[in-house]
Motif scaffolding. Structure first.
Motif, PDB file in Angstrom:
ATOM      1  N   GLY A  72       2.934   9.985  -3.082  1.00 15.29           N
ATOM      2  CA  GLY A  72       2.509  10.459  -1.766  1.00 15.29           C
ATOM      3  C   GLY A  72       1.288   9.714  -1.269  1.00 15.29           C
ATOM      4  N   MET A  73       0.349   9.420  -2.179  1.00 12.24           N
ATOM      5  CA  MET A  73      -0.846   8.673  -1.805  1.00 12.24           C
ATOM      6  C   MET A  73      -0.478   7.267  -1.348  1.00 12.24           C
ATOM      7  SD  MET A  73      -4.196   9.154  -1.680  1.00 12.24           S
ATOM      8  CE  MET A  73      -4.607  10.397  -2.917  1.00 12.24           C
ATOM      9  N   THR A  74       0.541   6.681  -1.942  1.00 10.68           N
ATOM     10  CA  THR A  74       0.974   5.333  -1.548  1.00 10.68           C
ATOM     11  C   THR A  74       1.425   5.316  -0.097  1.00 10.68           C
ATOM     12  OG1 THR A  74       1.685   4.872  -3.815  1.00 10.68           O
ATOM     13  CG2 THR A  74       2.549   3.440  -2.099  1.00 10.68           C
ATOM     14  N   ALA A 293       2.878  -1.964   0.609  1.00  8.67           N
ATOM     15  CA  ALA A 293       2.941  -0.909  -0.403  1.00  8.67           C
ATOM     16  C   ALA A 293       4.088  -1.183  -1.359  1.00  8.67           C
ATOM     17  CB  ALA A 293       3.111   0.455   0.255  1.00  8.67           C
ATOM     18  N   THR A 294       3.942  -0.696  -2.571  1.00  9.55           N
ATOM     19  CA  THR A 294       4.999  -0.803  -3.563  1.00  9.55           C
ATOM     20  C   THR A 294       5.007   0.459  -4.408  1.00  9.55           C
ATOM     21  OG1 THR A 294       5.651  -1.909  -5.621  1.00  9.55           O
ATOM     22  CG2 THR A 294       3.384  -2.240  -4.899  1.00  9.55           C
ATOM     23  N   ILE A 295       6.096   1.217  -4.325  1.00 12.28           N
ATOM     24  CA  ILE A 295       6.219   2.444  -5.105  1.00 12.28           C
ATOM     25  C   ILE A 295       6.359   2.115  -6.584  1.00 12.28           C
ATOM     26  CG2 ILE A 295       7.613   4.504  -5.507  1.00 12.28           C
ATOM     27  CD1 ILE A 295       6.098   4.587  -2.898  1.00 12.28           C
ATOM     28  N   LEU A 296       7.170   1.112  -6.898  1.00 10.08           N
ATOM     29  CA  LEU A 296       7.317   0.704  -8.289  1.00 10.08           C
ATOM     30  C   LEU A 296       5.980   0.249  -8.858  1.00 10.08           C
ATOM     31  CD1 LEU A 296       9.100   0.188 -10.741  1.00 10.08           C
ATOM     32  CD2 LEU A 296       9.615  -2.092  -9.815  1.00 10.08           C
ATOM     33  N   GLY A 297       5.204  -0.452  -8.051  1.00  9.51           N
ATOM     34  CA  GLY A 297       3.881  -0.877  -8.486  1.00  9.51           C
ATOM     35  C   GLY A 297       2.979   0.311  -8.777  1.00  9.51           C
ATOM     36  N   THR A 298       3.068   1.355  -7.957  1.00  9.18           N
ATOM     37  CA  THR A 298       2.275   2.561  -8.198  1.00  9.18           C
ATOM     38  C   THR A 298       2.654   3.195  -9.526  1.00  9.18           C
ATOM     39  OG1 THR A 298       1.937   3.015  -5.837  1.00  9.18           O
ATOM     40  CG2 THR A 298       1.804   4.889  -7.343  1.00  9.18           C
ATOM     41  N   PHE A 299       3.962   3.256  -9.802  1.00  9.46           N
ATOM     42  CA  PHE A 299       4.420   3.793 -11.088  1.00  9.46           C
ATOM     43  C   PHE A 299       3.878   2.952 -12.237  1.00  9.46           C
ATOM     44  CE2 PHE A 299       7.612   3.487 -14.505  1.00  9.46           C
ATOM     45  CZ  PHE A 299       7.578   4.796 -14.961  1.00  9.46           C
ATOM     46  N   ILE A 300       3.958   1.629 -12.096  1.00 10.95           N
ATOM     47  CA  ILE A 300       3.449   0.745 -13.148  1.00 10.95           C
ATOM     48  C   ILE A 300       1.941   0.925 -13.308  1.00 10.95           C
ATOM     49  CG2 ILE A 300       3.079  -1.672 -13.768  1.00 10.95           C
ATOM     50  CD1 ILE A 300       5.778  -2.294 -12.464  1.00 10.95           C
ATOM     51  N   GLY A 301       1.227   1.050 -12.188  1.00 10.16           N
ATOM     52  CA  GLY A 301      -0.218   1.252 -12.250  1.00 10.16           C
ATOM     53  C   GLY A 301      -0.585   2.517 -12.998  1.00 10.16           C
TER      54      GLY A 301
END
Length: 342
Positions: A72-74, A293-301
């Motif tokens: 959600g923050m992304t 933005a990248t949702i997958l990147g957020t998950f990886i982060g």
């Protein structure tokens, strides 16, 4: 200007320099994925019992709620905003749920009470997300100020609902409690239910951001709001929607936390979650300036931060040093983003 044949400056650049440039490009583009792979490899080789379903569930359950809130923050950050209220919204969801679990027959049927214990808190946090969006789009407050209102006031609301007291589910004596606790403690094929919820949220959010008109509107709004308006993008409605999404996902995370803890503490539920979520977004490669933005990147982060914490704790590194290492990882990630943008 051309140089005569044989002149030193007429020769091509050394391949070593080209190789270094290519390596730097790869590190900037795939740095977070490489870091995650390195952490996994290190733990597989040097951490006892890392390759086990127990360790997998432990790490994934600890990171699941952070990922949900960070998704959600992304969306919010992609529009050029920020949401500091997510932790308080988690607390509000957490204290509302027990109100519908007191008596299995108070709404006519146990299933109705259970449904309300889940749906009502999510509706409330979504509406509070809309309140944040209204302050940003209608009142015209800066996002950091607009969401600071519920960051401070939201936790106060949660404390007032339960008179500042801790509510333990086992003291409620309701037959609905085991069913409600499934969202935090239940398993499907040996995998915690909350992990499945997290994966579904990540997949759906990634699809929305990459393959839908709304996703393109989100990125356009964060990239250049004025140009987006001229292109017909409903900028204010997009901003309102992303704050609603952030509120909804914070509510889901809040319900999962209280189900895991089997208690609802308005003082502790969601504490520092806004910082964890922002850190996951930053480490994952989404620029805090918006537009990308990248949702997958957020998950990886989020996974990088979790595995860093797990690795250091597993090897008996003091908590103070662990925090410093994580802070350093965030700084490196932000500097890498700056180089990529340049």
């Amino acid at each position: 200007m051309s140089w005569p044949t044989g002149h030193p400056l007429s020769r091509p650049l050394p391949t070593a320099r080209l190789g270094e440039s290519q390596i730097a490009d790869v590190l900037r583009k795939y740095g977070s994925l490489i870091a995650l792979a390195a952490l996994l490899l290190y733990n597989v080789l040097f951490t006892n019992n890392f390759v086990s379903i127990g360790t997998f569930n432990a790490n994934m359950t600890q990171v699941a709620t952070i990922v949900m809130v960070a998704v959600g923050m992304t969306f919010v950050i992609a529009t050029g905003g920020i949401d500091l209220s997510v932790g308080s919204l988690m607390a509000i969801a957490g204290v509302l749920a027990p109100l519908f679990l007191l008596d299995g027959q108070q709404f006519g049927a146990p299933a109705v009470g259970l449904a309300l214990a889940i749906v009502a808190p999510l509706v409330a946090t979504t509406l509070l997300g809309a309140f944040n969006g209204t302050l940003v789009t209608v009142v015209g407050l800066q996002p950091i100020i607009a969401t600071l209102v519920l960051y401070l006031g939201g936790r106060g609301i949660a404390q007032l609902i339960v008179d500042g007291e801790l509510r333990e589910f086992r003291n409620l004596g309701s037959p609905l409690i085991p069913s409600f606790e499934f969202i935090g403690l239940g398993q499907v094929a040996g995998i915690r239910f909350q992990i499945i919820v997290m994966v579904v949220i990540v997949i759906v959010a990634a699809w929305v951001l990459r393959a839908t008109t709304f996703g393109r509107y989100v990125l356009a709004t964060g990239g250049n709001p004025a140009a987006a308006r001229l292109a017909g993008v409903p900028v204010n409605r997009v901003k309102m929607a992303v704050y609603c999404i952030s509120g909804l996902l914070a509510g889901i995370a809040g319900l999962i936390v209280v189900a895991i803890n089997r208690s609802s503490d308005p003082h502790r539920v969601g504490e520092y979650m806004e910082l964890d979520a922002i850190a996951a977004v930053a480490v994952g490669g989404t620029p805090l300036s918006g537009g990308r933005a990248t949702i997958l990147g957020t998950f990886i982060g989020a996974m990088i931060i979790q595995l860093l914490r797990f690795t250091l704790i597993a090897h008996n590194v003091p908590d103070g040093i662990t925090r410093m290492v994580i802070a350093g990882a965030i700084v490196v990630a932000v500097l890498t983003q700056r180089q990529r943008s340049t």
